[in-house]
Design a protein around this motif. Structure first.
Motif, PDB file in Angstrom:
ATOM      1  N   ALA A  84     -27.803  46.117  16.050  1.00  0.00           N
ATOM      2  CA  ALA A  84     -28.034  44.486  16.690  1.00  0.00           C
ATOM      3  C   ALA A  84     -27.196  44.724  17.957  1.00  0.00           C
ATOM      4  O   ALA A  84     -27.409  43.922  18.670  1.00  0.00           O
ATOM      5  CB  ALA A  84     -28.021  43.587  15.826  1.00  0.00           C
ATOM      6  N   GLN A  85     -26.237  45.563  17.992  1.00  0.00           N
ATOM      7  CA  GLN A  85     -25.611  45.491  19.376  1.00  0.00           C
ATOM      8  C   GLN A  85     -26.042  46.443  20.303  1.00  0.00           C
ATOM      9  O   GLN A  85     -25.536  46.503  21.553  1.00  0.00           O
ATOM     10  CB  GLN A  85     -24.129  46.047  18.943  1.00  0.00           C
ATOM     11  N   PRO A 207     -21.557  44.054  22.938  1.00  0.00           N
ATOM     12  CA  PRO A 207     -21.365  42.756  22.158  1.00  0.00           C
ATOM     13  C   PRO A 207     -21.934  41.921  22.421  1.00  0.00           C
ATOM     14  O   PRO A 207     -22.667  40.932  21.701  1.00  0.00           O
ATOM     15  CB  PRO A 207     -19.654  42.656  22.295  1.00  0.00           C
ATOM     16  N   GLN A 208     -22.510  41.813  23.922  1.00  0.00           N
ATOM     17  CA  GLN A 208     -23.152  40.526  24.184  1.00  0.00           C
ATOM     18  C   GLN A 208     -24.657  40.578  23.676  1.00  0.00           C
ATOM     19  O   GLN A 208     -25.113  39.563  23.282  1.00  0.00           O
ATOM     20  CB  GLN A 208     -23.058  40.474  25.854  1.00  0.00           C
ATOM     21  N   GLY A 210     -25.349  42.040  20.994  1.00  0.00           N
ATOM     22  CA  GLY A 210     -25.145  41.736  19.459  1.00  0.00           C
ATOM     23  C   GLY A 210     -25.130  39.945  19.379  1.00  0.00           C
ATOM     24  O   GLY A 210     -25.907  39.561  18.350  1.00  0.00           O
ATOM     25  N   MET A 211     -24.372  39.348  19.898  1.00  0.00           N
ATOM     26  CA  MET A 211     -24.204  38.003  20.028  1.00  0.00           C
ATOM     27  C   MET A 211     -25.391  37.311  20.041  1.00  0.00           C
ATOM     28  O   MET A 211     -26.087  36.415  19.232  1.00  0.00           O
ATOM     29  CB  MET A 211     -23.232  37.397  20.959  1.00  0.00           C
ATOM     30  N   MET A 214     -28.001  38.243  16.943  1.00  0.00           N
ATOM     31  CA  MET A 214     -27.361  37.923  15.774  1.00  0.00           C
ATOM     32  C   MET A 214     -27.807  36.353  15.440  1.00  0.00           C
ATOM     33  O   MET A 214     -28.358  35.899  14.286  1.00  0.00           O
ATOM     34  CB  MET A 214     -25.891  37.885  15.573  1.00  0.00           C
TER      35      MET A 214
END
Lengths: 270, 613
Positions: A84-85, A207-208, A210-211, A214
């Motif tokens: 998901a990242q 990471p963005q 991913g956030m 999620m």
């Protein structure tokens, strides 16, 4: 002018190929020993399909990517932590077996139902992506059946490249026998593409992304519908066993390829 | 560190580094409190107004299930977190049913035993069975009665899935963290490692500079060799009088026990005395007739040609163990470093914007041989502190974290037992017998009376090979051996162990396999491309004149090898299992900090893919 695509990627999950896999007889037919303990990954073909989908969507503003996956909820959650990242997508999951001991038709039926249930999906813009050998022990049957169930007759298997024209037409490069490619053209969506490896590397972890993913992944997992692909299946297994293997590892640095080839030929002839 | 690279930034409320038992305890406890019973958030996120606090955890390994440890633990804190804990819900978990501690005699005659040990052995020979003497009584401080055996990989998966399932924290494996974002002595978040770089870290295809993830609180739970913990220790120093000089590397296997093996699930065996007196062994039996077993090679084992792998094979073949193992199959394999300084190596536990939990914070208890439960407890304690501070709307300053977290930790059983254990291992700095006596003294008097020791830096301890093998190999022979081994790119330990009388290991392809086969069968993955090498040598000249190259001897995955052309050893990221043993197995000081060695170990990608560890 760009096109708006609604891309649905069918992502099957498999046990990490580095694990020791052992078939055992379960209550409802063959299973993998300790299946729920083994770490799962997105199957490699499906992984390529997802990265190609994300790339196509990024180039065509207004496009959307859904990842439809059939597997045990707990394993899907674990796979999401790993992918998901990488690229933006919306998850749709069906909670059922991903053991590999399932019937291609049953799997295709569950996927078709899941796709039909996606809110806001415009079939006229639909591209169904997946791994060409996924979820069928390499028979390459699931994506074809899924296409039929969805009423999509434009189907391509072993795809390594997709080029979308400004007029919405699609040019597709498929693998065929003997290491050659076949280039086909079709007027446009809807189409089914069973991907081989594509041409894109695995994207880095972002990471963005991913956030952002999620926030939708967790609710999707919680709302996963149970999907029974084992009971009631017409498929029966007479026997399952591991292929025999013999390991004779040597680590040799800087060995010329000619020597490697010679050794392999000698071993095959022995 | 000056950094001119344009980096993306992201904000969270709390960022955690490393997902092990400590962070598991932290996120489990915090997750349960983030939303009140009426559905309102405990506190509002500062970065996403209207939402509960945004909590993110980054884990280096490719999955949170790739822990590398079989453990036995009393599980006091774990049980407190899960009062209705049903071990049957966690694969490979079982309550402890039987405990034995055995002293192993040397059936081979190759073990290097001091005169007092030889005398003791001669006396024990008459009561030994299978060349071993089981202790008639296990001191209370070592007992794990009522506890559980666990696979860390499976336990982490179980905990992680519950944390993720709550939707209140995100865990991202496969995401190594390079360093903390320091502003003076305050931590403002973390910087992820650069992706799309070559081995030296220079931009390459698909370059993506590591993102800065800013957070009001950074929770450092990245273990004994974690990059963020190391960075903080370097930049902030350790509190006065503290040092991190005591280490061990644990190497283990998961073995499918042979048909007819009589060991019952929940059996816990601990051994000492063999293959060398300094090497301790363990075996924990799981419910499905598999067992986790292995050895610990400590930093006070003053052998410059340390190898965990071959010693582990000789240990497995000891008659006391082999009767249970013969015919078994290797299922999984792994290694990890243990920070064994305990309280003596405790870093600053909290500062402005950060707190440290788990093994890297000195929580491992070296007297009771317990770390997982303590790590979990420190995570719980920090979570309780954070909940308190959130509720009272107080910022994460050093003062607030010290009063809410550090004080809580000091007053708990973790703190009390750490005090008792603080000097328990000092005797080992003088040798095996003083060490055993010291353990007994500290344990039986609850830390009141301790054996004095002489702590030395890891690199200072390592003698020259010529000294250690005096009487076994002449200097002349050693020169020849070095030449032969270097030409092959091989380390010296096999040749020297052969000379010392250790028999060849009869490889059977199932359980006794070559080191590289163990790597493959144990689940070693190809390291992800696009990351820099995470093992580097600070001063390559020091390596080129080094005659020990202990790093290549100890390397758990044979990732560090002798360079046939001379100079610094070679590092092959593909083989590294990230145990971190190289960090403290080096005979040369770091050019800028002589508390550390010449080997630098940073956060890297890849490692092992085995959830059974």
């Amino acid at each position: 002018m760009s096109n708006e695509f609604h891309i649905v990627v069918c992502g099957s999950i498999v046990p990490d190929p580095l694990q020791t896999l052992e078939p055992v007889q379960g209550a409802q037919g063959p299973e993998l020993k300790n299946e729920m303990m083994l770490p799962a990954v997105l199957d490699p073909w499906a992984g390529h399909a997802l990265y190609e989908a994300a790339n196509l969507a990024a180039k065509n503003p207004g496009s959307k990517v859904w990842l439809v996956s059939l597997g045990p909820k707990a394993k899907l959650q674990q796979v999401m932590m790993n992918i998901a990242q990488k690229v933006p997508f919306e998850l749709v999951c069906a909670d059922g077996s991903a053991s590999g001991f399932t019937d291609s038709f049953e799997v295709a039926t569950v996927l078709a139902q899941s796709i039909e249930g996606i809110q806001g999906l415009d079939k006229s813009k639909l591209l169904v992506f997946g791994g060409w050998q996924s979820a069928s022990r390499g028979s390459g049957a699931v994506m074809q059946m899924l296409g039929e169930l969805l009423g999509i007759s434009e189907q391509f298997q072993g795809v390594d490249k997709l080029t979308a024209g400004d007029d919405g037409s699609l040019e597709i490069m498929e693998r065929i026998e003997g290491g050659a490619y076949q280039v086909s053209a079709c007027n446009g969506t809807p189409a089914v593409l069973g991907w081989a490896t594509g041409e894109l590397p695995e994207p880095p972890n972002n990471p963005q992304v991913g956030m952002q993913n999620m926030r939708l992944v967790m609710p999707a997992l919680q709302q996963a519908k149970p999907a029974d692909v084992v009971q009631g299946s017409s498929l029966a297994f007479a026997a399952v066993e591991l292929p025999q293997q013999r390991r004779e590892t040597r680590v040799v640095k800087d060995m010329p390829v000619e020597d490697m080839a010679r050794e392999i030929v000698e071993w095959l002839n022995s | 560190m000056s950094d001119t690279v344009q980096r993306q930034e992201m904000e969270a409320d709390i960022v955690c580094v490393g997902f092990g038992p400590a962070t598991g305890g932290f996120l489990t406890t915090l997750g349960r409190a983030l939303v009140n019973e009426d559905g309102t958030p405990l506190a509002e996120s500062k970065v996403m107004p209207g939402m509960p606090p945004q909590v993110i955890c980054y884990e280096r390994a490719d999955d949170i299930g790739f822990g590398v440890s079989g453990v036995v633990t009393k599980g006091r804190s774990i049980k407190e977190s899960f009062p209705d804990l049903d071990l049957s819900q966690i694969p490979m978990a079982h309550e402890v049913t039987e405990e034995r501690v055995a002293y192993l005699l040397d059936p081979i005659g190759a073990s290097r035993r001091s005169a007092p040990v030889k005398v003791a052995d001669a006396g024990l020979k008459f009561v030994a069975r299978d060349h071993a003497v089981e202790l008639p009584w296990i001191p209370e401080f070592l007992q794990k009665h009522g506890g559980m055996v666990l696979s860390m990989g499976q336990f982490n998966q179980w905990v992680g899935s519950q944390v993720m399932g709550s939707g209140l924290a995100q865990i991202w494996p496969g995401t190594p963290v390079a360093e903390p974002l320091l502003n003076g002595r305050a931590v403002k978040g973390v910087r992820l490692v650069d992706q799309g770089v070559d081995k030296q870290g220079n931009p390459d295809a698909g370059y993506m500079p590591g993102m800065d993830v800013k957070a009001a609180l950074t929770v450092v739970g990245d273990g004994p060799v974690g990059s963020v913990g190391q960075y903080l220790d370097r930049e902030l120093g350790l509190p006065e009088g503290k040092h991190q000089r005591e280490w061990a590397v644990g190497m283990k296997m998961v073995v499918q026990l042979p048909e007819g093996c009589e060991l019952k699930p929940g059996t816990v065996l601990h051994t000492l005395g063999y293959p060398e007196p300094e090497i301790f062994g363990f075996m924990y039996v799981y419910p499905d007739m598999s067992a986790s077993l292995g050895i610990f090679v400590p930093s006070w084992f003053d052998n410059p040609v340390r190898t965990a792998y071959r010693y582990m094979q000789h240990w497995m073949m000891h008659p006391y163990l082999w009767k249970h193992l013969e015919g078994g199959t290797l299922r999984s394999w792994g290694a990890k470093s243990l920070q064994e300084s305990g309280l003596q190596g405790e870093p600053f536990l909290a500062g402005d914007g950060f707190a440290r939990i788990g093994e890297g914070s000195g929580s491992t208890n070296v007297l009771t041989g317990s770390g997982v439960d303590e790590a979990w407890a420190t995570g719980v304690q920090l979570a309780e502190a954070v909940i308190e501070l959130m509720r009272e709307r107080r910022p994460y300053t050093r003062e607030n974290l010290e009063s809410a977290y550090v004080q809580r930790r000091r007053e708990s059983w973790v703190g009390e037992e750490a005090e008792q254990a603080a000097k328990a291992r000092d005797g080992f700095t003088l040798g095996f017998i003083p060490g055993m006596l010291g353990m007994a003294l500290s344990g039986l008097t609850r830390g009141t009376i301790n054996m004095p020791g002489r702590s030395r830096k890891p690199w200072e301890r390592i003698p020259r090979i010529e000294e250690y093998f005096k009487g076994v190999v002449t200097e002349q022979e050693l020169i020849q051996l070095r030449k032969e081994c270097q030409a092959k790119g091989a380390s010296l330990h096999d040749a020297l162990m052969d000379r010392a009388g250790w028999p060849e290991v009869p490889l059977d392809g199932k359980l006794l396999v070559s080191h590289q086969d163990a790597l493959l069968m144990g689940g070693k993955v190809v390291a992800n491309p696009g990351y820099a090498d995470h093992v580097t040598f600070a001063d390559s000249y020091a390596c080129s004149v080094c005659t020990e190259q202990v790093c290549s001897e100890i390397c758990s995955g044979q990732a560090i090898s002798v360079n046939p052309e001379g100079g610094a050893p070679l590092f092959d990221r593909e083989k590294c299992v990230h145990c971190g043993a190289c960090l403290w197995n080096c005979s040369k000081p770091h050019p800028e900090d002589d508390e550390n060695t010449n080997v630098q170990f940073a956060a890297g990608s890849g490692g092992l893919h085995s959830a059974e560890n």
